[in-house]
Each structure stands twice: as structure tokens, then as C-alpha cells.
Design an enzyme around this catalytic site. Structure first.
Site, PDB file in Angstrom:
ATOM      1  N   GLY B  47      32.922  34.505  50.933  1.00 58.82           N
ATOM      2  CA  GLY B  47      34.048  35.432  50.822  1.00 58.82           C
ATOM      3  C   GLY B  47      33.573  36.822  51.207  1.00 58.82           C
ATOM      4  O   GLY B  47      32.494  37.264  50.781  1.00 58.82           O
ATOM      5  N   LEU B  50      36.400  42.699  49.283  1.00 56.98           N
ATOM      6  CA  LEU B  50      35.680  43.831  48.715  1.00 56.98           C
ATOM      7  C   LEU B  50      34.449  43.416  47.923  1.00 56.98           C
ATOM      8  O   LEU B  50      33.393  44.005  48.070  1.00 56.98           O
ATOM      9  CB  LEU B  50      36.616  44.622  47.808  1.00 56.98           C
ATOM     10  CG  LEU B  50      37.257  45.824  48.464  1.00 56.98           C
ATOM     11  CD1 LEU B  50      38.214  46.477  47.493  1.00 56.98           C
ATOM     12  CD2 LEU B  50      36.203  46.819  48.913  1.00 56.98           C
ATOM     13  N   ALA B  51      34.589  42.384  47.099  1.00 60.16           N
ATOM     14  CA  ALA B  51      33.448  41.974  46.278  1.00 60.16           C
ATOM     15  C   ALA B  51      32.344  41.390  47.155  1.00 60.16           C
ATOM     16  O   ALA B  51      31.172  41.737  47.002  1.00 60.16           O
ATOM     17  CB  ALA B  51      33.898  40.965  45.218  1.00 60.16           C
ATOM     18  N   GLY B  52      32.709  40.507  48.084  1.00 58.51           N
ATOM     19  CA  GLY B  52      31.710  39.840  48.913  1.00 58.51           C
ATOM     20  C   GLY B  52      31.049  40.791  49.893  1.00 58.51           C
ATOM     21  O   GLY B  52      29.814  40.812  50.019  1.00 58.51           O
ATOM     22  N   HIS B 273      53.567  39.889  39.432  1.00 60.61           N
ATOM     23  CA  HIS B 273      53.755  41.306  39.752  1.00 60.61           C
ATOM     24  C   HIS B 273      55.244  41.661  39.756  1.00 60.61           C
ATOM     25  O   HIS B 273      56.043  40.967  40.371  1.00 60.61           O
ATOM     26  CB  HIS B 273      53.137  41.607  41.119  1.00 60.61           C
ATOM     27  CG  HIS B 273      52.915  43.067  41.366  1.00 60.61           C
ATOM     28  ND1 HIS B 273      53.947  43.949  41.518  1.00 60.61           N
ATOM     29  CD2 HIS B 273      51.778  43.785  41.475  1.00 60.61           C
ATOM     30  CE1 HIS B 273      53.458  45.165  41.702  1.00 60.61           C
ATOM     31  NE2 HIS B 273      52.134  45.089  41.690  1.00 60.61           N
ATOM     32  N   ARG B 337      52.366  45.726  33.998  1.00 62.67           N
ATOM     33  CA  ARG B 337      53.001  44.722  34.848  1.00 62.67           C
ATOM     34  C   ARG B 337      53.594  43.551  34.081  1.00 62.67           C
ATOM     35  O   ARG B 337      54.687  43.094  34.385  1.00 62.67           O
ATOM     36  CB  ARG B 337      51.979  44.201  35.850  1.00 62.67           C
ATOM     37  CG  ARG B 337      51.615  45.263  36.848  1.00 62.67           C
ATOM     38  CD  ARG B 337      50.609  44.774  37.840  1.00 62.67           C
ATOM     39  NE  ARG B 337      50.349  45.833  38.807  1.00 62.67           N
ATOM     40  CZ  ARG B 337      49.409  45.783  39.741  1.00 62.67           C
ATOM     41  NH1 ARG B 337      48.636  44.717  39.843  1.00 62.67           N
ATOM     42  NH2 ARG B 337      49.243  46.768  40.579  1.00 62.67           N
ATOM     43  N   GLU B 432      37.798  38.889  41.986  1.00 56.16           N
ATOM     44  CA  GLU B 432      38.899  38.134  41.391  1.00 56.16           C
ATOM     45  C   GLU B 432      38.504  36.681  41.106  1.00 56.16           C
ATOM     46  O   GLU B 432      39.143  36.001  40.299  1.00 56.16           O
ATOM     47  CB  GLU B 432      40.125  38.179  42.320  1.00 56.16           C
ATOM     48  CG  GLU B 432      41.405  37.690  41.659  1.00 56.16           C
ATOM     49  CD  GLU B 432      42.628  37.798  42.560  1.00 56.16           C
ATOM     50  OE1 GLU B 432      42.539  38.488  43.596  1.00 56.16           O
ATOM     51  OE2 GLU B 432      43.656  37.194  42.234  1.00 56.16           O
ATOM     52  N   ARG B 442      45.936  42.397  33.960  1.00 52.32           N
ATOM     53  CA  ARG B 442      45.198  43.439  34.671  1.00 52.32           C
ATOM     54  C   ARG B 442      46.076  44.660  34.885  1.00 52.32           C
ATOM     55  O   ARG B 442      47.241  44.529  35.246  1.00 52.32           O
ATOM     56  CB  ARG B 442      44.722  42.921  36.027  1.00 52.32           C
ATOM     57  CG  ARG B 442      44.021  43.992  36.844  1.00 52.32           C
ATOM     58  CD  ARG B 442      43.464  43.438  38.124  1.00 52.32           C
ATOM     59  NE  ARG B 442      44.476  42.981  39.052  1.00 52.32           N
ATOM     60  CZ  ARG B 442      45.250  43.782  39.786  1.00 52.32           C
ATOM     61  NH1 ARG B 442      45.165  45.090  39.675  1.00 52.32           N
ATOM     62  NH2 ARG B 442      46.129  43.276  40.615  1.00 52.32           N
TER      63      ARG B 442
END
Lengths: 242, 643
Positions: B47, B50-52, B273, B337, B432, B442
């Protein structure tokens, strides 16, 4: 609505392709163009036929993965919009629609309507960044950037990397894509130090990958979903000759 | 594999000491790998969102040998790109009372006290520096006239701590991480494999040894071995079919790791959402998100009269029900949310919905445009208004937007400890894909933050701590019986799917599963509905195994085969989600059980019995519950009120 579709079918990169005729009824005006293709594929699949392969992912105009040449235009009949945002209400009932992949020597066709745009990643890897290691950086507000500069940099940074600029250029030039990144980073104080090195290596890579020279026709900015102006190409040229 | 006969409580490995010192205590005592040894360690990152991408860039800069894998045709297309509104950071630039502690409190409360205190505190602690770093990378955040960074408010908080780049913050942060990663690709420190999908995790001797991937362009299966495998594969909200996620988002990497022994945690906690475009027909493939930032200036309402037929502008002020402002006066349109979505559903179910299918509520900018001028609203939200018009053909400067709740974010995912390690040695989950910081709900603008913090700030410390503990003879190899076995099983499973040659498409099953989950495991859940859903999902899975039609073969590009693998996993994940929701006999955050509500319809949490993380362990094809107790040392859980 009813449509006659002429769709480019090509089994893989090495086999020649051709346009194949399909007829599709029961299309609704509020369907997106890709949902229309989903509908066609659903019919093909239950008949055991190979569905039409096409690029798509987020379907909200930001990932840059979708890209079809529709009736001779990159991303279809509207200006500055991605294929996934084209809706069938843009066509007339009974229309014949030509659907082809983005064509450019830098973007070989992988299958049907899917193309390989990895050349764009190579251009970025050649210099489309600021050389800062993660975890180190000064306090954000120690770098003041005027609102106008930030907005102008954003205008260039908004590029989604879809390749419509290349597909719509008669020279299949990647000038707009490359210029957008050069312009984004050159405008910001953080990016100024490397600007000379960046423009030289990115332009060199772009040329190596087989993209043509800018045709100066402005066809790219008409199709760019983010409305990125060709003035950035002028910026790139200025940076290059500085 | 874990011995199924032993029941165990997973160790969250929270460092000792006062809350504000835990992370620095960890960093102080963590083992390090010396620079000349780092090259010897191979790291797989699956992945490139952003994290990966942030993890890959950071680890490659340190000197590790990194390989990345993504199913998209470029790392830049991961779905982080679609996050619109912003990223939170406790900078207190506004002098409005923000602090790390307040951000920690807001996030813990926002998650309805179902997250680990230490994780949440670290998230807030690392937030401020992330903004510094993103600016250094060239992320063009919004600025004030004086050149200083601007920010805005988001749901569930009373300070302005959300930094943004128009409505494309996710795209800009992702491009920052992508560019950092591509810089390492150019330097030869990262090998990027695009159009490659991870289809299995290889485990031997209780340790992750590598992965099997399929080249999506030609169908070729290949083996990749490493000292550690990092899963940054995002959320699985696409299980609902209609969602805000990209078509390719899936739960395959985490689910197949789960089947190899990794615990999942709270899989049913899905954020629905509140501000998405409503469904307009059966053909629909996507419910596009409209950023929550719109709720800063937009007012949400429905008509007071049932089956109202007048267009919005003809309904006078006194006949409008601004239900969020009415029910939650102190937070109003900026209620979190879960609460906003549930309030919308309540009005729609009661017959006050608007739009063609009566499935939406109004988000109205009339007052904001009157007070601030169209130019200001355009500058703040111009691209969102454009997006809205592109999809619906409606000009939202003139008439209110129609919005509706849609499946969005997975708070649940793979269970990880404080170091982001799963219970399988050498297998990590970031962003995530893991369960960690958001609890049962969240807060807006915390997903970009968590993905970045995991990749830029946490894993560069916790992974070396693990690598340094590995014995020298631990050299990755793909030439092992475990790889051989896994590859044979994988090829057989692909052949099996292709051999069914039934009569229904993969999408048919995906849509049916999505509808089941919306009906029974969505915004509101009940024991009866969940039991029914479990039975129906089993039937659907059986039907899929008998009647799915996948044209073509496995040795070619085959989109239907890709989708079939993901949907086969969804059909198992869906069942576990329902089981997870069924066993949690309380309402908390996004998880609302009809049986557990207060007299005025608010969520009724049961702290005494349910202050734990529901971890699921797969034993002989069945999901078995294991509990990680949540202890609150620094903040005592209180009733979560936004009134």
C-alpha cells in the site's frame, strides 16, 4: 437512452487492437460514463464474454486513474473534467460514441482502454521533490509564504497525473505535467534551492521517455481536469534557460 | 500459526510512566540498528497511500532496503488522495485554547472512550511536527494574508486546529509523501511494484516471512521475502459497495493476514459519513463525499412538514427544522460524524427526507453567502461546489446541496500494539488498515494525521526496535516450504474461482452484500437484524461459490478475477463484522445498537461490561473473541455529550 458504442479492444500490449461495435439500451441520463461501461460489462460477463478493461478507481475526479478518449477528446465532451465525472446526460439518445484509450508512445496500451503511465512516476523520481528527509524540518510558521504565492503554487500542485495533457497534444508532449511540478516547487521558498537541478533532470527524463516537444497549441489546458494553465510551461522554459 | 487451543490476551505493550512521557520513554530505550547494518534488512510495504508512502520514504532514508507494492498504476493514486477537508494539529496558532492534552481529550472523547489512551496521546503529540514537515516538503497549505498558516474548525471540537489545502488536503499530503518516496526510488533505495496485489502473507515459525503477489498486468504470481512486512492497505468500507471509497479499495491483505493468525479488532466500527451525495439510482457505483469542512458554514436542515413538495427556497425559515442546531446547541452543525449521520437517518426514516428518493437532507449556504459574500465562500469551498455541480448538475450557490450519509472509514482493522505490530512477529499494520487511535468514531481530519504519524513518526522508531532483536542468521528466503505451500494454495484458489463459470457477475454479489450490511450493520444495528444478516451472508457466500461468473483465465490481466478475490474476502469479513456488532451489547460511537439507547435516542455506552477492544481470532474457520481490556488511567470516561 440507447447508444451505439465503438470501443477499442486489444488483448494485450503486443497484439494489434481494433474498434468493436456494441449496442446498449436502458441507459439513464444520470448515469456516469463509467457506470454506463459497468452496465455494458455486466451484460458481457453474464454471457461469458470478456468485459472491456478500463482504468478507474476513485470515481470522484481526484485519483487520476481514469482516462478515456471519447469521440476524439481526452475525458470526453466537456472541458476540464475527468472521465468519471462525465454523465450520460451529456449525450443525445441514439448517439454513436467512440471510446478509445489515451494514445501516446509514452503510454503503451496494456489492454483495451488501459494504458501504462508509469513514465510519469519516472519523471517525478528524476527530481519532482524537495530533498528533505522526513522527521526534520523547521517550525512551519518560520517559512512565511504570501497567500498569492501559496495559491499560485497550489494551482500547479493540483495536477492529478491523469495524462490527458499528453493524450490531447499532437506531439504527445508531457510538458504540462512536468511543468506543473516544476512550477509548484519553484514558486515556494522551500523549493527554490534545488530549482536549477530539478528542471534540468526532469526535462532530460521527459525527453528520454519519448514524449514530444510542446506543440504550443494549448490543447492540453483545455482538457486538464484541474485547469492547469500552459503558462506553467513558460515558467518551466524560463527555469530551464535561467 | 497461533495455537488455537490457547486463549490469550494480546499485550498492548504500552510503555510505563506518565501519559506525556510514554512516547519519549519508548524512544529513549528503543533498540537501534547501526547505519552500516541497515542495508541488510529487507522491508516490504504493502500500500502506498499516506501511511505506506511515508513509511517507505522514512525507512529508505534511514538505509533499509524497501520494496513497495500497490494495485494502482502509480503510488500516487492511493485513496488518501481523496481526503478533502484537512489534517489536525495541536499548534494553537489561533491562541484559542488548544494544546496536545486538549487534542488528546477531544480525540478520546470523539472515539467514545474506546481507544487506548497512550496511542491517542501520541497521535496528538506528533501532530504539530507533521505540519512542519509537510510544509518543508512543499505542501501548499492555505495561508493568512500575512503569510502565516491558516486553519479551520472541524466536527467534534471547539478550537480551530485543522490545516488545509483548499478541498484537496489529502491529495497534497499524499503527493508530499509520494514525492519523498519517489526520491528514494530514484536513489535506488526503494523498489516500487505498481499493479501488484498482495494475495497472501507467508508465516513460518510464528514470524511473517514475506508475501505472495499477483502481477495484475499478466497474472504472474511472485514471492517476496523480508525481515518485516508492513501493511498500509487502507480501509475496507467498500464492503458496503456504495461508499465514499475508491472502486479498488479492499480488505484482502488484512483479511488474508487474519487467516494466517493476525487478530482483527472491532471490524464492525465503520464510520458512516454524514455529508455525501445521495443515491439516485440502482446503477450507482459510488457515493461521493462532500468535505465535512462545508459544515463550518453550511446549515443542515429538513422541512418541518412531512412529504414537503416545495423546492427549498420556497420553504420559509419558520418551516425549516435545523435539527442539529436544535438537538446539539453547543456544537450545532459541527457535531461529530456519528451523531450527525444518525440524526440525518432519524429525520429521513421519519419521513422528512428530501430529494427524488426522499433520502437526503439539505446543506444550505444561503446565510453564509449573505453574510460573507459569494467570493469568500467560493475561495473556501470553490472546488467542492464545482465538484457538486459536475456530478449533480446543480449550482449550490443558488440552491442547497442534497446530502446523505454513506459508508466511509474503517475504525476497525488489524489489531496492533503500541508499536504498530500485529500479534504476528514482523507483521505491522499502519494507517486505516489498523485499529488503534480512533476508538469507535474518528474525528474529521484525524485520518490523514494518523496515516502520517504512523508512517513518518512511529514506525521509524518501533520497527528498528524489532529488527535489532532479530538473530543474525535470520535471512529472508523465498525458497522455503512455507512459500511453496502458500503459492500452491493460492494458485489452486484462483483456479477454483475461475472454474465456477456460473451465471452472475462479481458485482451482483458485492451489491447484495453491501445492501445487507447497510440494512443490518450500518448506522443502526439490532440483535435480530444482525443474526438475520449472518444467516443471509452465509447463503450469499454459498451462492457465490456456486454461481459466480468470471470470464477469462488467471495468466492475463483479468479485472473480474481481481474483484472476485476481494469480494470472496468481503463475504467473510461481512460475517465477522456482524458477529462483532452482535457481541457488543452497547452503543458507542459509530456502533449504535437499537436495544441500547437513552430515553432521548442517544447512544448508551456500557463501560462496566464493554470497556475492551474486541479482538477476533480465527480458529478453524470460525471467529473467536479475545478481549483487550481498556483501562483509563488519566481520563475517566464520561457521558459523551455535544448538547
Amino acid at each position: 437512452m440507447h447508444f451505439k458504442l465503438k470501443i477499442w479492444r486489444q488483448p494485450n500490449r503486443h497484439t494489434k487492437g481494433n474498434l468493436v461495435d456494441y449496442e446498449l439500451s436502458g441507459v439513464e441520463p444520470d448515469m456516469s460514463f463509467l457506470e454506463m461501461l459497468d452496465m455494458l460489462n455486466e451484460k458481457l460477463i453474464v454471457n461469458g464474454e470478456a468485459p472491456v478493461a478500463f482504468d478507474h478507481d476513485c470515481r470522484e475526479g481526484i485519483c487520476g486513474q481514469c482516462g478515456l478518449f471519447i469521440n476524439g477528446r481526452a475525458h470526453g465532451p466537456h472541458d476540464q473534467i475527468t472521465t468519471c465525472h462525465v454523465h450520460m446526460r451529456a449525450f443525445k439518445d441514439g448517439d454513436t460514441i467512440f471510446i478509445e484509450p489515451f494514445r501516446a508512445s509514452g503510454f503503451p496500451v496494456q489492454k483495451d482502454l488501459k494504458v501504462d503511465r508509469s513514465a510519469f512516476d519516472e519523471i517525478i523520481a528524476a527530481g519532482g521533490f524537495i530533498s528533505v528527509n522526513t522527521g526534520q524540518s523547521p517550525e512551519a510558521n518560520s517559512i512565511l509564504i504570501s497567500q498569492d504565492t501559496a495559491e499560485a503554487a497550489f494551482d500547479a500542485a493540483a495536477c492529478i497525473g491523469c495524462g490527458a495533457c499528453v493524450a490531447s497534444c499532437k506531439n504527445a508532449s508531457a510538458a504540462l505535467f512536468t511543468a506543473a511540478k516544476i512550477s509548484h516547487l519553484a514558486q515556494l521558498p522551500q523549493g527554490k534551492l534545488e530549482r536549477k537541478k530539478r528542471v534540468l533532470s526532469m526535462v532530460k527524463k521527459m525527453d528520454e521517455l519519448g514524449f514530444g516537444a510542446c506543440s504550443s497549441t494549448g490543447a492540453c489546458e483545455v482538457e486538464c481536469p484541474q485547469g492547469i494553465s500552459i503558462s506553467h510551461i513558460a515558467t518551466m522554459n524560463r527555469e530551464y534557460f535561467k | 500459526m497461533i495455537d488455537p487451543s490457547t486463549s490469550f490476551v494480546p499485550d498492548p505493550k504500552v510503555p510505563p510512566g506518565p501519559l506525556e512521557n510514554k512516547w519519549s520513554n519508548f524512544k529513549k530505550t528503543a533498540r537501534l540498528v547501526s547505519p552500516n547494518n541497515r542495508k541488510k534488512f529487507k522491508i516490504i510495504v504493502v500500500g502506498t497511500g499516506l501511511a505506506g508512502a511515508s513509511a517507505a520514504a522514512s525507512l529508505a532514508e534511514l538505509g533499509y532496503e524497501v520494496s513497495t507494492f500497490c494495485f494502482q498504476d502509480s503510488p500516487r493514486r492511493a485513496h488518501s488522495v481523496a481526503a478533502q477537508g484537512g489534517v489536525n494539529a495541536a499548534k494553537n496558532y489561533r491562541n484559542d485554547g488548544d494544546s496536545v492534552y486538549r487534542m488528546f481529550f477531544d480525540t478520546l472523547k470523539g472515539g467514545d472512550f474506546r481507544a487506548r489512551e497512550a496511542n491517542v496521546y501520541r497521535l496528538a503529540e506528533c501532530s504539530a511536527h507533521l505540519i512542519d514537515q509537510a510544509v518543508a516538503q512543499g505542501v501548499p497549505f492555505a495561508r493568512e494574508y500575512g503569510g502565516y498558516l491558516n486553519n479551520r474548525s472541524f466536527g467534534g471540537v471547539q478550537v480551530s486546529r485543522t490545516f488545509y489545502a483548499r478541498g484537496q488536503t489529502g491529495q497534497q499530503l499524499l503527493l508530499g509523501a509520494y514525492q519523498a518516496m519517489m526520491r528514494q526510488v530514484g536513489l535506488g533505495n526503494v523498489k516500487s511494484h505498481t499493479r501488484h496485489e498482495m494475495l497472501d502473507l507467508v508465516v513460518e515459525g510464528g514470524q511473517a516471512r514475506g508475501i505472495l503477489v499477483r502481477d495484475l498486468d499478466n497474472g504472474k504470481i511472485s514471492r517476496h521475502a523480508a525481515h518485516a512486512v508492513l501493511l498500509a492497505t487502507g480501509g475496507f468500507g467498500k464492503i458496503y459497495y456504495l461508499s465514499t471509497l475508491a472502486m479498488g479499495c479492499n480488505g484482502t491483505a488484512i483479511w488474508r493476514s487474519h487467516k494466517k493468525g493476525a487478530l482483527t479488532a472491532c471490524p464492525s466500527w465503520t464510520q458512516i459519513h454524514p455529508t455525501c451525495l445521495p443515491q439516485s439510482g440502482d446503477y450507482q457505483s459510488k457515493l461521493t463525499l462532500m468535505s465535512e469542512s462545508l459544515r463550518n458554514d453550511g446549515r443542515i436542515w429538513v422541512p418541518k412538514k412531512k412529504d414537503e413538495s416545495r423546492p427549498a427556497h420556497q420553504i420559509p425559515e419558520q418551516e425549516r427544522d435545523y435539527y442539529l442546531e436544535r438537538r446539539y446547541p453547543s456544537f450545532g452543525n459541527l457535531a461529530p460524524r456519528d451523531i450527525s449521520s444518525r440524526a440525518a437517518k432519524e429525520r429521513i426514516d421519519a419521513g422528512f427526507g428530501v430529494g427524488k428518493m426522499k433520502n437526503a437532507v439539505y446543506l444550505d449556504f444561503e446565510e453564509a453567502i449573505r453574510e460573507q459574500g459569494k467570493a469568500t465562500i467560493k475561495r473556501k469551498y470553490g472546488n467542492l461546489f464545482d465538484l457538486y455541480e459536475k456530478i449533480t448538475g446543480i449550482n449550490a450557490y443558488q440552491s442547497p446541496m442534497l446530502i446523505s450519509p454513506a459508508a466511509h472509514f474503517s475504525m476497525g482493522g488489524l489489531w496492533v500494539d503500541y508499536e504498530l505490530s500485529t500479534n504476528i512477529k514482523g507483521l505491522y499494520a499502519l494507517g486505516e488498515a489498523n485499529f488503534s487511535d480512533h476508538g469507535a468514531n474518528r474525528l474529521g481530519a484525524n485520518s490523514l494525521l494518523q496515516a502520517c504519524v504512523d508512517g513518518y513518526y512511529v514506525i521509524p522508531y518501533t520497527l528498528p526496535h524489532f529488527l535489532a532483536s532479530l538473530p543474525k542468521e535470520n535471512v529472508p528466503s523465498t525458497d522455503t516450504p512455507a512459500f511453496e505451500r502458500a503459492e500452491n494454495q493460492l494458485k489452486a484458489s484462483l483456479d477454483k474461482l475461475l472454474a465456477i463459470k456460473g451465471t452472475k457477475s462479481v458485482d451482483h454479489y458485492h451489491k447484495a452484500l453491501g445492501k445487507l450490511l447497510y440494512d443490518h450493520c450500518g448506522l443502526s444495528r439490532s440483535a435480530e437484524g444482525l443474526q438475520k444478516a449472518i444467516a443471509l451472508i452465509k447463503e450469499l457466500r454459498e451462492d457465490f461459490n456456486q454461481n459466480v461468473m468470471i470470464p477469462g483465465h488467471s495468466q492475463e490481466m483479468n479485472d473480474e478475477l481481481e474483484k472476485a478475490g476481494r469480494v470472496a474476502d468481503y463475504l467473510e469479513i461481512g460475517e465477522q463484522m456482524c458477529l462483532d456488532a452482535l457481541t457488543r451489547e452497547e452503543s458507542c460511537g459509530a456502533h449504535f445498537r437499537e436495544e441500547y439507547q437513552t430515553a432521548d435516542g442517544e447512544a448508551l455506552r456500557r463501560d462496566k461490561d464493554f470497556s475492551f477492544v474486541s479482538c477476533w481470532h480465527r480458529v478453524e474457520g470460525k471467529s473467536v473473541l479475545v478481549k483487550e481490556p481498556l483501562t483509563f488511567e488519566f481520563i475517566q470516561p464520561t457521558e459523551r455529550s455535544y448538547k
